[in-house]
Design a protein around this motif. Structure first.
Motif, PDB file in Angstrom:
ATOM      1  N   ASN A  46      39.104  31.876  37.719  1.00  0.00           N
ATOM      2  CA  ASN A  46      39.515  33.239  37.392  1.00  0.00           C
ATOM      3  C   ASN A  46      39.668  34.092  38.645  1.00  0.00           C
ATOM      4  O   ASN A  46      40.622  34.861  38.775  1.00  0.00           O
ATOM      5  CB  ASN A  46      38.528  33.888  36.423  1.00  0.00           C
ATOM      6  CG  ASN A  46      38.583  33.257  35.053  1.00  0.00           C
ATOM      7  OD1 ASN A  46      39.577  32.650  34.670  1.00  0.00           O
ATOM      8  ND2 ASN A  46      37.500  33.388  34.306  1.00  0.00           N
ATOM      9  N   THR A  47      38.738  33.953  39.579  1.00  0.00           N
ATOM     10  CA  THR A  47      38.824  34.686  40.842  1.00  0.00           C
ATOM     11  C   THR A  47      40.038  34.238  41.636  1.00  0.00           C
ATOM     12  O   THR A  47      40.778  35.057  42.183  1.00  0.00           O
ATOM     13  CB  THR A  47      37.540  34.468  41.671  1.00  0.00           C
ATOM     14  OG1 THR A  47      36.420  34.884  40.904  1.00  0.00           O
ATOM     15  CG2 THR A  47      37.586  35.238  42.973  1.00  0.00           C
ATOM     16  N   LEU A  48      40.258  32.945  41.688  1.00  0.00           N
ATOM     17  CA  LEU A  48      41.392  32.397  42.428  1.00  0.00           C
ATOM     18  C   LEU A  48      42.716  32.889  41.850  1.00  0.00           C
ATOM     19  O   LEU A  48      43.583  33.356  42.585  1.00  0.00           O
ATOM     20  CB  LEU A  48      41.333  30.863  42.396  1.00  0.00           C
ATOM     21  CG  LEU A  48      42.469  30.103  43.060  1.00  0.00           C
ATOM     22  CD1 LEU A  48      42.486  30.363  44.555  1.00  0.00           C
ATOM     23  CD2 LEU A  48      42.332  28.625  42.800  1.00  0.00           C
ATOM     24  N   THR A  49      42.881  32.801  40.549  1.00  0.00           N
ATOM     25  CA  THR A  49      44.154  33.223  39.946  1.00  0.00           C
ATOM     26  C   THR A  49      44.365  34.729  40.038  1.00  0.00           C
ATOM     27  O   THR A  49      45.502  35.181  40.140  1.00  0.00           O
ATOM     28  CB  THR A  49      44.253  32.763  38.479  1.00  0.00           C
ATOM     29  OG1 THR A  49      43.127  33.255  37.753  1.00  0.00           O
ATOM     30  CG2 THR A  49      44.304  31.256  38.380  1.00  0.00           C
ATOM     31  N   ALA A  50      43.295  35.509  40.032  1.00  0.00           N
ATOM     32  CA  ALA A  50      43.427  36.959  40.152  1.00  0.00           C
ATOM     33  C   ALA A  50      43.858  37.372  41.562  1.00  0.00           C
ATOM     34  O   ALA A  50      44.571  38.364  41.725  1.00  0.00           O
ATOM     35  CB  ALA A  50      42.106  37.633  39.797  1.00  0.00           C
ATOM     36  N   CYS A  51      43.453  36.616  42.580  1.00  0.00           N
ATOM     37  CA  CYS A  51      43.769  36.959  43.974  1.00  0.00           C
ATOM     38  C   CYS A  51      45.015  36.258  44.495  1.00  0.00           C
ATOM     39  O   CYS A  51      45.469  36.552  45.597  1.00  0.00           O
ATOM     40  CB  CYS A  51      42.596  36.605  44.879  1.00  0.00           C
ATOM     41  SG  CYS A  51      41.120  37.561  44.543  1.00  0.00           S
ATOM     42  N   LEU A  52      45.562  35.338  43.750  1.00  0.00           N
ATOM     43  CA  LEU A  52      46.707  34.556  44.194  1.00  0.00           C
ATOM     44  C   LEU A  52      47.968  35.421  44.173  1.00  0.00           C
ATOM     45  O   LEU A  52      48.344  35.951  43.142  1.00  0.00           O
ATOM     46  CB  LEU A  52      46.876  33.353  43.271  1.00  0.00           C
ATOM     47  CG  LEU A  52      47.625  32.154  43.797  1.00  0.00           C
ATOM     48  CD1 LEU A  52      46.953  31.584  45.030  1.00  0.00           C
ATOM     49  CD2 LEU A  52      47.702  31.093  42.723  1.00  0.00           C
ATOM     50  N   THR A  53      48.598  35.584  45.329  1.00  0.00           N
ATOM     51  CA  THR A  53      49.818  36.393  45.388  1.00  0.00           C
ATOM     52  C   THR A  53      51.033  35.528  45.691  1.00  0.00           C
ATOM     53  O   THR A  53      51.954  35.448  44.898  1.00  0.00           O
ATOM     54  CB  THR A  53      49.682  37.502  46.440  1.00  0.00           C
ATOM     55  OG1 THR A  53      49.342  36.927  47.689  1.00  0.00           O
ATOM     56  CG2 THR A  53      48.627  38.516  46.035  1.00  0.00           C
ATOM     57  N   THR A  54      51.039  34.863  46.844  1.00  0.00           N
ATOM     58  CA  THR A  54      52.196  34.046  47.211  1.00  0.00           C
ATOM     59  C   THR A  54      51.912  32.557  47.129  1.00  0.00           C
ATOM     60  O   THR A  54      52.834  31.763  47.140  1.00  0.00           O
ATOM     61  CB  THR A  54      52.649  34.361  48.648  1.00  0.00           C
ATOM     62  OG1 THR A  54      51.562  34.089  49.536  1.00  0.00           O
ATOM     63  CG2 THR A  54      53.078  35.805  48.767  1.00  0.00           C
ATOM     64  N   GLY A  55      50.672  32.183  47.046  1.00  0.00           N
ATOM     65  CA  GLY A  55      50.317  30.767  47.067  1.00  0.00           C
ATOM     66  C   GLY A  55      50.305  30.139  45.692  1.00  0.00           C
ATOM     67  O   GLY A  55      50.723  30.727  44.699  1.00  0.00           O
ATOM     68  N   SER A  56      49.816  28.911  45.660  1.00  0.00           N
ATOM     69  CA  SER A  56      49.692  28.182  44.398  1.00  0.00           C
ATOM     70  C   SER A  56      48.391  27.396  44.409  1.00  0.00           C
ATOM     71  O   SER A  56      47.806  27.165  45.462  1.00  0.00           O
ATOM     72  CB  SER A  56      50.878  27.248  44.198  1.00  0.00           C
ATOM     73  OG  SER A  56      50.921  26.289  45.223  1.00  0.00           O
ATOM     74  N   ALA A  57      47.958  26.996  43.228  1.00  0.00           N
ATOM     75  CA  ALA A  57      46.697  26.269  43.117  1.00  0.00           C
ATOM     76  C   ALA A  57      46.739  25.307  41.938  1.00  0.00           C
ATOM     77  O   ALA A  57      47.431  25.542  40.949  1.00  0.00           O
ATOM     78  CB  ALA A  57      45.537  27.247  42.941  1.00  0.00           C
ATOM     79  N   VAL A  58      45.972  24.222  42.080  1.00  0.00           N
ATOM     80  CA  VAL A  58      45.812  23.229  41.020  1.00  0.00           C
ATOM     81  C   VAL A  58      44.322  22.933  40.901  1.00  0.00           C
ATOM     82  O   VAL A  58      43.640  22.740  41.908  1.00  0.00           O
ATOM     83  CB  VAL A  58      46.581  21.925  41.335  1.00  0.00           C
ATOM     84  CG1 VAL A  58      46.327  20.876  40.266  1.00  0.00           C
ATOM     85  CG2 VAL A  58      48.060  22.195  41.482  1.00  0.00           C
TER      86      VAL A  58
END
Length: 105
Positions: A46-58
């Motif tokens: 949740n923290t990662l997706t809330a702060c993600l602006t230009t990047g991506s994550a799996v």
């Protein structure tokens, strides 16, 4: 019960890298691995997706299904996850230029 969790993230802010390394080991740049509870995993995601602006994550974590794991994605991805009768498959998205060439043929 704690379980193995893997997060691959690109172009994330430094403060977020710090938050991830409090709980997970950064095995290689942008790849985080660790054994954490599902509650901690969900809070980190949740923290990662809330702060993600230009990047991506799996995010990959154990799940009670045929494959034994589940995937979550965030941000722009060239690959997309597809559910095929309960199995998670990965499909590549076509680049816009390739799609235009294919339409003209």
């Amino acid at each position: 019960m704690p379980s193995m969790t893997v997060i691959a993230a690109t172009a994330i802010p430094e403060h977020l890298r710090g938050a991830l390394t409090r709980w997970l080991l950064e095995a290689t740049p942008q790849l985080y691995i660790g054994t954490i509870s599902s509650r901690v995993r969900d809070e980190l995601w949740n923290t990662l997706t809330a702060c993600l602006t230009t990047g991506s994550a799996v995010l990959a974590y154990p799940s009670d299904n045929e494959q034994g794991f589940a995937l979550r994605t965030a941000g722009p991805q060239r690959r997309e996850t597809l559910d095929f009768d309960g199995l998670t498959l990965i499909a590549f998205r076509r680049e816009p230029a390739i799609q235009e060439i294919a339409k003209s043929l």
